[in-house]
Design an enzyme around this catalytic site. Structure first.
Site, short mmCIF file in Angstrom:
data_model
loop_
_atom_site.label_atom_id
_atom_site.label_comp_id
_atom_site.label_asym_id
_atom_site.label_seq_id
_atom_site.Cartn_x
_atom_site.Cartn_y
_atom_site.Cartn_z
N ASP A 1 0.85 -1.19 0.00
CA ASP A 1 0.00 0.00 0.00
C ASP A 1 0.89 1.24 0.00
OD1 ASP A 1 -1.88 2.00 0.41
OD2 ASP A 1 -3.04 0.84 1.85
N ASP B 1 -2.95 2.55 -6.01
CA ASP B 1 -1.90 2.57 -4.98
C ASP B 1 -1.88 1.31 -4.12
OD1 ASP B 1 -4.28 3.04 -3.71
OD2 ASP B 1 -3.60 4.76 -2.54
N GLU B 2 -2.54 0.23 -4.56
CA GLU B 2 -2.55 -1.01 -3.79
C GLU B 2 -2.26 -2.21 -4.69
OE1 GLU B 2 -5.42 -1.59 -0.43
OE2 GLU B 2 -6.51 -0.02 -1.51
#
Length: 390
Positions: free
Chosen positions: A11, A105-106
């Site tokens: 993350d 973003d993960e």
């Protein structure tokens, strides 16, 4: 013999804010909010300096500014965020066997079997160091035997954290956490569970499974399984992306049909560019309309797989015209493409309306895509919607 999985969740901490600080170092340490600055704007991302005042992503910007009046509000550069996300994706995919990009973003990495050749914990640390070294972004990760537990582990040690939960420790780790920490439990469900006296995941896990099913249906089974550390969902490879979408909330509710159609056209143009850039074709188009009373409606149609602006736009406008109630003010419109397949299409001689497709059209797409790639997506666009700057 059951093979124990090793799933890593990565993350990127406060991703939009981190990118802005890399580009503008003077923002480091200052309270930052990224999102729409108008009365109708929403917080897309916020720094940890704002969170102590109660600011959260998804919060109306008007409320966030009241909670933290000293925060700097940035409109955000989503093109830059996309570039940084792609850089991280490349770093991960060149080293990892199976990667799922869950969002901008993960990421999930399935490292099952790698423990025979390299320690998964050591490999995870090295991957994080490489991302930080090459991009400057802060990363938190969690490592465990399921996607759910690895995600929770990453969230419990943000920012710049790392946490490994072996399979033997999964239930003790989960059961001490508040029910709101479980992915999929929103504010409404958390409130319902607390009214039932269920505040910890350990309590939820001890409720009879059939009772959870009778009370909440399939959702109850999902919650019970996850609270007990049961999550068989696989890590889906990056090239099995399911859909792409864009949407826009207007500053003022509108019934301007020409503007609504131009907005959809501009969003479709952006999606078509993304499809061609990543070598996808889409076989389904969905349009969403949200009215001023927050009633939301969607409709979709299936089309021959394509990545062409004109074909996708024809489909989107056709759906919009069938879906739109001209008596109501529109708050939001959105469009998504799905049923994605790999490859580039062979453009037909005739389009859906029977008109001849110009032989120069594929060459035009190629040239405009090169301009967008080199100078930015908003540097060129269709004349009927370019002024919108979506």
């Amino acid at each position: 013999m059951v093979v124990e999985r090793n799933i890593l969740h990565l993350d990127l901490d406060t991703f939009f804010v981190s990118v802005e600080r890399l580009r503008q170092p003077e923002l480091v340490g200052k309270p930052i909010m990224v999102g729409g600055s108008g009365d109708r704007g929403v917080v897309s991302a916020c720094s940890y300096e704002t969170r102590k005042f109660g600011v959260r992503s998804g919060m109306p910007m008007r409320l966030a500014r009241r909670l933290c009046p000293d925060a700097l509000v940035l409109k955000g550069d989503y093109e830059a965020y996309g570039k940084y996300s792609r850089s991280v994706t490349e770093i991960i995919t060149e080293r990892a066997p199976v990667v799922e990009k869950a969002s901008i973003d993960e990421f999930y990495v399935d490292m099952t079997g790698m423990e025979k050749f390299v320690g998964c914990l050591k490999w995870s640390k090295e991957l994080k160091s490489k991302i930080v070294r090459e991009t400057g972004l802060s990363v938190s990760w969690g490592l465990s035997n399921t996607k759910t537990v690895s995600k929770i582990a990453a969230n419990e040690n943000k920012p710049d954290g790392a946490l490994y939960i072996p399979s033997t420790d999964v239930q003790p780790f989960l059961w001490k956490l508040d029910v709101s920490k479980l992915p999929g439990v929103g504010e409404k469900m958390a409130h319902t569970l607390r009214c039932m006296g269920v505040t910890k995941l350990g309590t939820l896990a001890q409720i009879p499974r059939k009772l959870m099913e009778r009370t909440f249906g399939k959702t109850g089974l999902f919650l019970w399984d996850r609270a007990n550390g049961i999550d068989p969902s696989p890590v889906l490879p990056h090239d099995k992306q399911k859909s792409m979408s864009k949407e826009l909330t207007f500053q003022t509710d509108t019934t301007d049909v020409q503007m609504l159609q131009a907005t959809l056209s501009r969003m479709v143009e952006g999606l078509a560019y993304d499809l061609r850039k990543d070598r996808w074709c889409a076989g389904k188009v969905t349009v969403k309309i949200r009215y001023s009373d927050f009633q939301t409606y969607t409709r979709q149609i299936t089309i021959p797989a394509t990545s062409s602006d004109h074909q996708l736009t024809l489909a989107a406008i056709k759906i919009f015209n069938a879906l739109y109630n001209r008596r109501l003010l529109v708050r939001l419109v959105g469009v998504s493409v799905s049923k994605l397949v790999r490859g580039t299409e062979q453009l037909a001689l005739f389009d859906a309306s029977g008109e001849v497709v110009k032989t120069r059209l594929p060459n035009l797409y190629q040239k405009t895509d090169l301009i967008k790639l080199k100078h930015g997506e908003n540097r060129i666009g269709h004349a009927n919607s370019y002024h919108l700057g979506i």
